[in-house]
Design an enzyme around this catalytic site. Structure first.
Site, mmCIF file in Angstrom:
data_model
loop_
_atom_site.group_PDB
_atom_site.id
_atom_site.type_symbol
_atom_site.label_atom_id
_atom_site.label_comp_id
_atom_site.label_asym_id
_atom_site.label_seq_id
_atom_site.Cartn_x
_atom_site.Cartn_y
_atom_site.Cartn_z
ATOM 1 N N GLU A 166 41.669 94.831 -69.859
ATOM 2 C CA GLU A 166 41.786 96.017 -68.963
ATOM 3 C C GLU A 166 40.455 96.307 -68.275
ATOM 4 O O GLU A 166 40.399 96.578 -67.083
ATOM 5 C CB GLU A 166 42.154 97.266 -69.773
ATOM 6 C CG GLU A 166 43.558 97.282 -70.285
ATOM 7 C CD GLU A 166 44.502 98.151 -69.466
ATOM 8 O OE1 GLU A 166 44.102 98.708 -68.421
ATOM 9 O OE2 GLU A 166 45.663 98.264 -69.892
ATOM 10 N N ASP A 178 44.711 103.128 -76.810
ATOM 11 C CA ASP A 178 46.083 102.676 -76.548
ATOM 12 C C ASP A 178 46.377 101.364 -77.267
ATOM 13 O O ASP A 178 47.394 101.219 -77.947
ATOM 14 C CB ASP A 178 46.303 102.481 -75.046
ATOM 15 C CG ASP A 178 46.051 103.746 -74.264
ATOM 16 O OD1 ASP A 178 45.936 104.811 -74.894
ATOM 17 O OD2 ASP A 178 45.945 103.667 -73.030
#
Ligand code: GLA
Length: 393
Positions: A166, A178
């Site tokens: 990410e 997350d």
């Protein structure tokens, strides 16, 4: 899962007639109960995994080619190991396929013996709603490909791998919450994570007569990624300014509520950003204790305070989330807050089981009247982290 899984296997066969029979993996979405915008400065968070998530069917190939299809998106994606470079960046034309592609790059960097795959994804997790659909596709892919390649790697390492994907490949400077929740959650528990030490604890999430209700604002995503990165920069800059006044401060974790007067000496927006982080970290600790004592009333008060801080100090709510929050209070729900990165997305609320219908009815009508948007509701069940799904599921 039975017949749905059979159907998916059938579809897999139709897409990839020459492939062997696929293995099946599931990665859940997550909802964060409290501890928002605290992970990337090493703070505390307390999310839980959902029973909604992404299922991945995969069979290995030997020619270095990855062929990807998703039931949620028309466009198939294909790439070959030969074309991947360590420092490649996400390519707009690959749309959703960028997540698995970034994962493959990171797996190869670790030396995983992946040699190509045919993959079909199926999701019942709303995309871009703040329920971690990107961490779910990342973790499903990372875990599934590693298992098929018999590459030994812990779920914790895979969470960090997906975070690097990410940060470096997609370009969102997200924290670890997350991926960690998607990877390591346990059924009927929230996961309390210290994002500095990466120590975690499972906190029994017993709600007696309440249920977790997630409400989607249905706001289309805008420039969230750049605003997310901007908050992170502001938080880092605020810390620098605090350290100039108090040199032994190295991290937000060196600050307590007693330092709020010091923080108040900063200017907007640094004062507000720092105030949110310090008070939110404190709220997570209090919320954990409240949950352990079964004190849902106090837990709810902390949720309200978290939302207000995210709205007024961190400024990540916006009109839709604030309207939804307000309407939910009017509906008599005092255990509610925004969840996830913000700027749209969802709220998380604890609602008494026998009041859910009334809650939904009031919120649906009044939110629609004030925003023109149709909210969506999910009654969430807690789930375990990423896993392989066998015939018996
Ligand atoms: C997104 C990020 C997480 C976290 C939350 C806000 O979900 O991916 O790392 O920062 O926003 O709490």
């Amino acid at each position: 899962m039975g017949s749905l899984l059979e159907q998916l296997k059938q579809e897999f066969k139709e897409f990839y007639p020459e492939a062997g029979s696929p293995r099946v993996f599931f990665a859940p979405g997550r909802v964060n109960l409290i501890g928002e915008h605290t992970d990337y400065t090493g703070g505390f968070v307390m999310p839980m995994a959902l029973d909604l998530g992404i299922t991945m069917l995969t069979a290995p190939r030997k020619d270095g080619v990855f062929r990807l299809r998703s039931k949620s998106f028309e466009q198939p994606v294909e790439f070959s190991i030969e074309d991947l470079k360590d420092d490649s960046k996400a390519d707009k034309k690959d749309t959703w396929g960028n997540y698995p592609k970034g994962v493959v790059i990171e797996l190869l960097k670790l030396g995983a013996p992946v040699t190509g795959a045919d993959i079909l994804y199926s999701s019942n997790l709303p995309t871009g709603a703040g329920l971690s659909s990107s961490a779910a596709i990342g973790m499903a892919t990372a875990f599934g490909l590693a298992e098929v390649a018999e590459f030994e790697v812990s779920k914790q390492e895979l969470a960090f791998l997906c975070q690097r994907m990410e940060n470096n490949f997609i370009g969102v400077k997200s924290g670890i919450m997350d991926q960690f929740a998607v990877g390591l959650s346990k059924e009927n528990h929230a996961i309390f994570l210290d994002c500095t030490s990466i120590e975690y604890e499972y906190v029994p999430f017993e709600l007696e007569d309440h249920k977790v209700v997630i409400t989607n604002t249905a706001k289309k995503r805008g420039l969230n990624e750049s605003r997310y990165n901007e908050r992170r920069e502001e938080a880092e800059e605020a810390l620098k300014q605090i350290a100039e006044m108090k040199p032994n401060v190295k991290s937000y974790r060196d600050l307590s509520l007693d330092d709020l007067s010091l923080i108040n000496a900063l200017r907007y927006p640094y004062r507000e950003r720092a105030r949110h982080i310090v008070t939110e970290n404190h709220r997570v600790l209090e919320a954990k204790a409240a949950l352990e004592q079964g004190n849902l009333t106090q837990f709810g008060q902390l949720m309200l305070a978290s939302h207000r801080s995210l709205s007024l100090d961190y400024e990540v709510t916006g009109k839709e989330l604030d309207t939804l929050f307000q309407v939910q209070l009017e509906a008599g729900c005092y255990k509610t807050r925004m969840t996830g990165a913000g700027f749209g997305g969802c709220t998380v609320s604890l609602v008494k089981e026998d009041e859910i219908d009334q809650f939904i009815e009031y919120v649906r009508a009044n939110y629609k009247e004030r925003t023109g948007l149709d909210p969506e509701f999910y009654i969430a069940k807690g789930s375990g982290g990423v896993r392989e799904i066998g015939e018996e599921d």
